[in-house]
Design a protein around this motif. Sequence first.
Motif, PDB file in Angstrom:
ATOM      1  N   VAL A  46       0.868  -1.174   0.000  1.00  0.00           N
ATOM      2  CA  VAL A  46       0.000   0.000   0.000  1.00  0.00           C
ATOM      3  C   VAL A  46       0.906   1.225   0.000  1.00  0.00           C
ATOM      4  CG1 VAL A  46      -1.799   1.286   1.209  1.00  0.00           C
ATOM      5  CG2 VAL A  46      -1.839  -1.231   1.225  1.00  0.00           C
ATOM      6  N   ILE A  47       0.713   2.093  -0.971  1.00  0.00           N
ATOM      7  CA  ILE A  47       1.497   3.321  -1.081  1.00  0.00           C
ATOM      8  C   ILE A  47       0.573   4.488  -0.792  1.00  0.00           C
ATOM      9  CG2 ILE A  47       2.732   4.831  -2.679  1.00  0.00           C
ATOM     10  CD1 ILE A  47       3.628   2.185  -4.128  1.00  0.00           C
ATOM     11  N   LYS A  48       0.977   5.333   0.153  1.00  0.00           N
ATOM     12  CA  LYS A  48       0.239   6.562   0.455  1.00  0.00           C
ATOM     13  C   LYS A  48       1.096   7.730  -0.021  1.00  0.00           C
ATOM     14  CE  LYS A  48      -2.708   5.012   4.202  1.00  0.00           C
ATOM     15  NZ  LYS A  48      -3.206   5.342   5.547  1.00  0.00           N
ATOM     16  N   THR A  49       0.712   8.300  -1.177  1.00  0.00           N
ATOM     17  CA  THR A  49       1.539   9.335  -1.785  1.00  0.00           C
ATOM     18  C   THR A  49       1.617  10.587  -0.919  1.00  0.00           C
ATOM     19  OG1 THR A  49      -0.296  10.170  -3.113  1.00  0.00           O
ATOM     20  CG2 THR A  49       1.121   8.494  -4.124  1.00  0.00           C
ATOM     21  N   SER A  50       0.541  10.937  -0.228  1.00  0.00           N
ATOM     22  CA  SER A  50       0.571  12.148   0.604  1.00  0.00           C
ATOM     23  C   SER A  50       1.533  12.001   1.777  1.00  0.00           C
ATOM     24  CB  SER A  50      -0.827  12.496   1.114  1.00  0.00           C
ATOM     25  OG  SER A  50      -1.306  11.465   1.950  1.00  0.00           O
ATOM     26  N   GLU A  51       1.753  10.772   2.221  1.00  0.00           N
ATOM     27  CA  GLU A  51       2.679  10.510   3.328  1.00  0.00           C
ATOM     28  C   GLU A  51       4.094  10.224   2.841  1.00  0.00           C
ATOM     29  OE1 GLU A  51       1.218   7.256   5.675  1.00  0.00           O
ATOM     30  OE2 GLU A  51      -0.673   8.248   6.114  1.00  0.00           O
ATOM     31  N   ARG A  52       4.226   9.932   1.542  1.00  0.00           N
ATOM     32  CA  ARG A  52       5.515   9.510   0.966  1.00  0.00           C
ATOM     33  C   ARG A  52       6.004   8.244   1.676  1.00  0.00           C
ATOM     34  NH1 ARG A  52       3.847  13.874  -1.180  1.00  0.00           N
ATOM     35  NH2 ARG A  52       5.218  15.493  -1.961  1.00  0.00           N
ATOM     36  N   LYS A  53       5.060   7.288   1.852  1.00  0.00           N
ATOM     37  CA  LYS A  53       5.359   6.028   2.541  1.00  0.00           C
ATOM     38  C   LYS A  53       4.847   4.849   1.729  1.00  0.00           C
ATOM     39  CE  LYS A  53       6.718   7.907   6.546  1.00  0.00           C
ATOM     40  NZ  LYS A  53       8.109   7.918   6.921  1.00  0.00           N
ATOM     41  N   LEU A  54       5.575   3.743   1.808  1.00  0.00           N
ATOM     42  CA  LEU A  54       5.166   2.471   1.247  1.00  0.00           C
ATOM     43  C   LEU A  54       5.016   1.512   2.416  1.00  0.00           C
ATOM     44  CD1 LEU A  54       6.605   0.629  -1.817  1.00  0.00           C
ATOM     45  CD2 LEU A  54       6.396  -0.568   0.360  1.00  0.00           C
ATOM     46  N   TYR A  55       3.886   0.821   2.470  1.00  0.00           N
ATOM     47  CA  TYR A  55       3.591  -0.125   3.538  1.00  0.00           C
ATOM     48  C   TYR A  55       3.531  -1.529   2.938  1.00  0.00           C
ATOM     49  CZ  TYR A  55       2.065   4.053   6.032  1.00  0.00           C
ATOM     50  OH  TYR A  55       2.018   5.285   6.622  1.00  0.00           O
ATOM     51  N   LEU A  56       4.275  -2.455   3.502  1.00  0.00           N
ATOM     52  CA  LEU A  56       4.182  -3.859   3.140  1.00  0.00           C
ATOM     53  C   LEU A  56       3.418  -4.551   4.257  1.00  0.00           C
ATOM     54  CD1 LEU A  56       4.843  -6.301   1.349  1.00  0.00           C
ATOM     55  CD2 LEU A  56       6.976  -6.537   2.655  1.00  0.00           C
ATOM     56  N   VAL A  57       2.181  -4.954   3.979  1.00  0.00           N
ATOM     57  CA  VAL A  57       1.327  -5.584   4.987  1.00  0.00           C
ATOM     58  C   VAL A  57       1.935  -6.932   5.367  1.00  0.00           C
ATOM     59  CG1 VAL A  57      -0.985  -6.476   5.501  1.00  0.00           C
ATOM     60  CG2 VAL A  57      -0.727  -4.408   4.087  1.00  0.00           C
ATOM     61  N   THR A  58       2.104  -7.150   6.675  1.00  0.00           N
ATOM     62  CA  THR A  58       2.679  -8.401   7.179  1.00  0.00           C
ATOM     63  C   THR A  58       1.660  -9.257   7.928  1.00  0.00           C
ATOM     64  OG1 THR A  58       3.438  -7.261   9.168  1.00  0.00           O
ATOM     65  CG2 THR A  58       5.012  -7.441   7.334  1.00  0.00           C
ATOM     66  N   ALA A  59       0.628  -8.615   8.455  1.00  0.00           N
ATOM     67  CA  ALA A  59      -0.433  -9.292   9.212  1.00  0.00           C
ATOM     68  C   ALA A  59      -1.561  -8.284   9.373  1.00  0.00           C
ATOM     69  CB  ALA A  59       0.093  -9.729  10.581  1.00  0.00           C
ATOM     70  N   PRO A  60      -2.747  -8.724   9.804  1.00  0.00           N
ATOM     71  CA  PRO A  60      -3.825  -7.746  10.021  1.00  0.00           C
ATOM     72  C   PRO A  60      -3.367  -6.629  10.967  1.00  0.00           C
ATOM     73  CG  PRO A  60      -4.693  -9.974  10.118  1.00  0.00           C
ATOM     74  CD  PRO A  60      -3.187 -10.093  10.069  1.00  0.00           C
ATOM     75  N   GLY A  61      -3.443  -5.386  10.494  1.00  0.00           N
ATOM     76  CA  GLY A  61      -3.063  -4.243  11.307  1.00  0.00           C
ATOM     77  C   GLY A  61      -1.569  -4.055  11.507  1.00  0.00           C
ATOM     78  N   ARG A  62      -0.734  -4.787  10.758  1.00  0.00           N
ATOM     79  CA  ARG A  62       0.728  -4.706  10.908  1.00  0.00           C
ATOM     80  C   ARG A  62       1.361  -4.524   9.529  1.00  0.00           C
ATOM     81  NH1 ARG A  62       2.725  -4.069  15.672  1.00  0.00           N
ATOM     82  NH2 ARG A  62       4.585  -5.239  15.188  1.00  0.00           N
ATOM     83  N   ALA A  63       2.442  -3.754   9.472  1.00  0.00           N
ATOM     84  CA  ALA A  63       3.147  -3.541   8.215  1.00  0.00           C
ATOM     85  C   ALA A  63       4.573  -3.098   8.462  1.00  0.00           C
ATOM     86  CB  ALA A  63       2.430  -2.490   7.368  1.00  0.00           C
ATOM     87  N   MET A  64       5.397  -3.302   7.454  1.00  0.00           N
ATOM     88  CA  MET A  64       6.733  -2.704   7.416  1.00  0.00           C
ATOM     89  C   MET A  64       6.574  -1.409   6.643  1.00  0.00           C
ATOM     90  SD  MET A  64       9.191  -5.911   6.773  1.00  0.00           S
ATOM     91  CE  MET A  64       9.442  -7.075   8.083  1.00  0.00           C
ATOM     92  N   ILE A  65       7.265  -0.362   7.076  1.00  0.00           N
ATOM     93  CA  ILE A  65       7.085   0.962   6.500  1.00  0.00           C
ATOM     94  C   ILE A  65       8.402   1.435   5.901  1.00  0.00           C
ATOM     95  CG2 ILE A  65       6.375   3.342   6.939  1.00  0.00           C
ATOM     96  CD1 ILE A  65       4.912   2.240   9.456  1.00  0.00           C
ATOM     97  N   TYR A  66       8.325   1.921   4.663  1.00  0.00           N
ATOM     98  CA  TYR A  66       9.496   2.426   3.950  1.00  0.00           C
ATOM     99  C   TYR A  66       9.225   3.859   3.493  1.00  0.00           C
ATOM    100  CZ  TYR A  66      10.395  -2.624   3.324  1.00  0.00           C
ATOM    101  OH  TYR A  66      10.599  -3.970   3.509  1.00  0.00           O
ATOM    102  N   ASP A  67      10.244   4.713   3.564  1.00  0.00           N
ATOM    103  CA  ASP A  67      10.161   6.060   3.005  1.00  0.00           C
ATOM    104  C   ASP A  67      10.362   5.967   1.494  1.00  0.00           C
ATOM    105  OD1 ASP A  67       9.923   7.310   5.526  1.00  0.00           O
ATOM    106  OD2 ASP A  67      12.098   7.254   5.791  1.00  0.00           O
ATOM    107  N   ILE A  68       9.628   6.782   0.743  1.00  0.00           N
ATOM    108  CA  ILE A  68       9.725   6.762  -0.711  1.00  0.00           C
ATOM    109  C   ILE A  68       9.667   8.184  -1.278  1.00  0.00           C
ATOM    110  CG2 ILE A  68       8.700   4.467  -0.953  1.00  0.00           C
ATOM    111  CD1 ILE A  68       6.060   5.880  -1.764  1.00  0.00           C
ATOM    112  N   ALA A  69      10.018   8.299  -2.552  1.00  0.00           N
ATOM    113  CA  ALA A  69       9.718   9.488  -3.349  1.00  0.00           C
ATOM    114  C   ALA A  69       8.592   9.072  -4.287  1.00  0.00           C
ATOM    115  CB  ALA A  69      10.935   9.935  -4.155  1.00  0.00           C
ATOM    116  N   VAL A  70       7.699   9.998  -4.556  1.00  0.00           N
ATOM    117  CA  VAL A  70       6.553   9.710  -5.429  1.00  0.00           C
ATOM    118  C   VAL A  70       6.646  10.560  -6.688  1.00  0.00           C
ATOM    119  CG1 VAL A  70       5.116   9.079  -3.455  1.00  0.00           C
ATOM    120  CG2 VAL A  70       5.082  11.432  -4.298  1.00  0.00           C
ATOM    121  N   GLY A  71       5.676  10.390  -7.573  1.00  0.00           N
ATOM    122  CA  GLY A  71       5.651  11.161  -8.802  1.00  0.00           C
ATOM    123  C   GLY A  71       5.390  12.635  -8.568  1.00  0.00           C
ATOM    124  N   LYS A  72       5.891  13.449  -9.477  1.00  0.00           N
ATOM    125  CA  LYS A  72       5.553  14.877  -9.460  1.00  0.00           C
ATOM    126  C   LYS A  72       4.037  14.978  -9.515  1.00  0.00           C
ATOM    127  CE  LYS A  72       9.667  15.733 -12.130  1.00  0.00           C
ATOM    128  NZ  LYS A  72      10.171  15.857 -13.486  1.00  0.00           N
TER     129      LYS A  72
END
Length: 173
Positions: A46-72
Amino acid sequence: MMRPDRFALVVLLSALFAGPANAALEGADDRPEASVSIEGEPGTIVIKTSERKLYLVTAPGRAMIYDIAVGKPSEQWFGKSWVSKKRRAPTWVPTPSMREKNPSLPQSIGPGPKNPLGERAINLGWGAYRIHGTNAPRSIGSAASAGCFRMRNADVKDLFERVHVGAEVRVLR
């Protein structure tokens, strides 16, 4: 929701292949999981462009979070896709629209420090969009790309080992 018989098969296969999977992750960043209010099956991106974050869901309600750059802002897109291909040491080839905007771009850039895709590329769907590393790590946290999602090379290498071809990708505002 996953059917019970499919869930049992996934659990069985996970147990059988735990050794090789863990071996593949050796050397990957030891990334903690966090509680999140994101829904999805484990393995969903799940990518939230407004947060500039990428979430990799690992379990219900749990995820690994990565910082990203998004499109202009003019290049952003939203919706669903999937991981269609994973590439180590990818070659970058400018899209026709990139070449139209900047005809002086090279035909391609192979693996190495000048490659805009960095050390890994995770292709999305049938199009030219990707989650990839970068040769411009200072761009992480900004809206800088032509629609792709940039990650630090260490982060994209970690994600690359964790995500599977066919995984769902959702891009939200």
